[in-house]
Design a protein around this motif. Sequence first.
Motif, PDB file in Angstrom:
ATOM      1  N   ILE A   1       2.102   2.763  -6.062  1.00 17.48           N
ATOM      2  CA  ILE A   1       1.290   4.088  -5.782  1.00 17.48           C
ATOM      3  C   ILE A   1       0.146   4.043  -6.008  1.00 17.48           C
ATOM      4  N   THR A   2      -0.566   4.560  -4.850  1.00 21.56           N
ATOM      5  CA  THR A   2      -1.700   4.820  -4.240  1.00 21.56           C
ATOM      6  C   THR A   2      -2.648   6.133  -5.155  1.00 21.56           C
ATOM      7  N   LEU A   3      -3.224   6.110  -5.592  1.00 19.76           N
ATOM      8  CA  LEU A   3      -3.708   7.522  -6.699  1.00 19.76           C
ATOM      9  C   LEU A   3      -5.556   7.344  -5.669  1.00 19.76           C
ATOM     10  N   VAL A   4      -5.879   8.730  -5.669  1.00 22.06           N
ATOM     11  CA  VAL A   4      -6.934   8.223  -4.724  1.00 22.06           C
ATOM     12  C   VAL A   4      -8.312   8.694  -6.071  1.00 22.06           C
ATOM     13  N   ARG A   5      -9.215   9.076  -5.887  1.00 20.03           N
ATOM     14  CA  ARG A   5     -10.285  10.136  -6.516  1.00 20.03           C
ATOM     15  C   ARG A   5     -10.360  10.986  -5.979  1.00 20.03           C
TER      16      ARG A   5
ATOM     17  N   GLY B   1      -2.821  -3.221 -13.212  1.00 17.60           N
ATOM     18  CA  GLY B   1      -1.652  -1.697 -13.177  1.00 17.60           C
ATOM     19  C   GLY B   1      -0.114  -2.233 -12.590  1.00 17.60           C
ATOM     20  N   ALA B   2       0.325  -3.509 -13.468  1.00 18.88           N
ATOM     21  CA  ALA B   2       1.849  -3.817 -12.510  1.00 18.88           C
ATOM     22  C   ALA B   2       3.018  -3.228 -14.443  1.00 18.88           C
TER      23      ALA B   2
ATOM     24  N   ASN C   1      -5.423   2.036  -6.954  1.00 19.28           N
ATOM     25  CA  ASN C   1      -6.721   2.519  -6.237  1.00 19.28           C
ATOM     26  C   ASN C   1      -6.738   2.508  -4.976  1.00 19.28           C
ATOM     27  N   GLN C   2      -7.216   3.464  -3.513  1.00 16.35           N
ATOM     28  CA  GLN C   2      -7.521   2.906  -2.615  1.00 16.35           C
ATOM     29  C   GLN C   2      -8.443   1.729  -1.919  1.00 16.35           C
ATOM     30  N   SER C   3      -8.753   0.746  -3.109  1.00 22.58           N
ATOM     31  CA  SER C   3      -9.392  -0.599  -2.640  1.00 22.58           C
ATOM     32  C   SER C   3      -8.385  -1.358  -2.937  1.00 22.58           C
ATOM     33  N   GLY C   4      -6.596  -1.110  -3.355  1.00 21.06           N
ATOM     34  CA  GLY C   4      -6.062  -1.848  -4.065  1.00 21.06           C
ATOM     35  C   GLY C   4      -5.943  -2.460  -4.797  1.00 21.06           C
ATOM     36  N   ALA C   5      -6.812  -2.102  -6.121  1.00 22.34           N
ATOM     37  CA  ALA C   5      -6.796  -2.820  -7.392  1.00 22.34           C
ATOM     38  C   ALA C   5      -5.837  -1.990  -8.174  1.00 22.34           C
ATOM     39  N   GLY C   6      -5.595  -2.368  -9.568  1.00 20.08           N
ATOM     40  CA  GLY C   6      -4.488  -2.193 -10.118  1.00 20.08           C
ATOM     41  C   GLY C   6      -5.067  -0.998 -11.424  1.00 20.08           C
ATOM     42  N   ILE C   7      -4.665  -0.064 -11.905  1.00 13.54           N
ATOM     43  CA  ILE C   7      -5.220   0.577 -12.188  1.00 13.54           C
ATOM     44  C   ILE C   7      -4.184   0.476 -13.350  1.00 13.54           C
TER      45      ILE C   7
END
Length: 361
Positions: free
Chosen positions: A284-288, A242-243, A206-212
């Motif tokens: 890959i960064t996902l956003v809300r 998130g890997a 996510n935008q904070s760098g935490a894995g989803i």
Amino acid sequence: LSNVNVFAGMTGQGGQGGGGGDFCGGGAQTDSNGLYNITGLKAGSYMMNAMPSQGSSYSEAHLGPEQAISLSTNSSTSEKNFTLARAGFVIGYVFGNNSSSCAANGSGCATVAGAFVNIYEPRPGGAWGGGTTNGNGFFNISITPGNNYELVVNPPYGTGYATYRISPFGGGAGVNISAGATTNISQVFGAIILRQGSRITGFVVNQSGAGIPFVNVNAHPKMMFGPGGGGEWAFGMTDGTGAFSIAGLKENSTYILEAFPDPNSNYSTASVEVQLTGSPSVNITLVRGNSVSGRVTCNGSNVSFAPVQFMKLEAGAGERGPEKMFGSMEAGGFAFAMTDQNGLYSARGITSGNFSIRAEL
């Protein structure tokens, strides 16, 4: 013939070149006497497909736009009989190049069970057939007779094998199929041997760098169709951190990595372009994003289980611009949803901007 699915789909009604239009339609299955009855159609012109059950030894029949059935009013009745030809058959074995003892004819190679074999005419509305290899790596597919079919073998997830393709594009030869006859792929094209492919690893964050976790990730070639197109496709899913790791890819090729989160998460979809040299690691960064909801109807009736696609419009071509169809897409630039039994959908993770919306039956 019983258990034949017959479908009618309205041809496009809008604009030059067939753009736009109304795609309402309906379907029915033949009874024990081979009779079908499709109701609820409104006035218009309809293409039709008759699709027997897989393994019936009969091929599909299609009526394209040039042979369309016309209904002049909403209460019109028309009769169309189909005569189905005998299907052709495609057989073969799928092997994996898992050791130095694997020979070009398949001897010494591992058999690959659970591989999906897909054969189709590479044109809109073309015939299609598919099946999965058994425990011995064997497949047997029935399909409408024709020439220059494309055949693609997708390996089971996690095996590390690359996809395999026989294609009429780029000067290649396609698969030819005759009615009532069997085409043995290995006799015509040689053994189908899946090679071990290259790998891409990374994280979906996510935008904070935490894995989803539990995000579906797929990799496909940037150029997918026509001369020079094709190549290996592969799929994966992020773990609890998130890997992800996707194997079976072609070295020195350009890929598009696409991430598809849980549609209820409010995260966007996103994709990145990757040049596969060595073993790259990509995040890959996902956003809300925003959500869009609504209902899909056809002739006043709710349409259930219809895919709905949102695609961001490119700037610079008129007020809105065209859809961006190829290459990587920024996070929030596209989204997919599916209607429920009441025709309702909710697409999430969409950023600000102008979008095209397309619903398909």
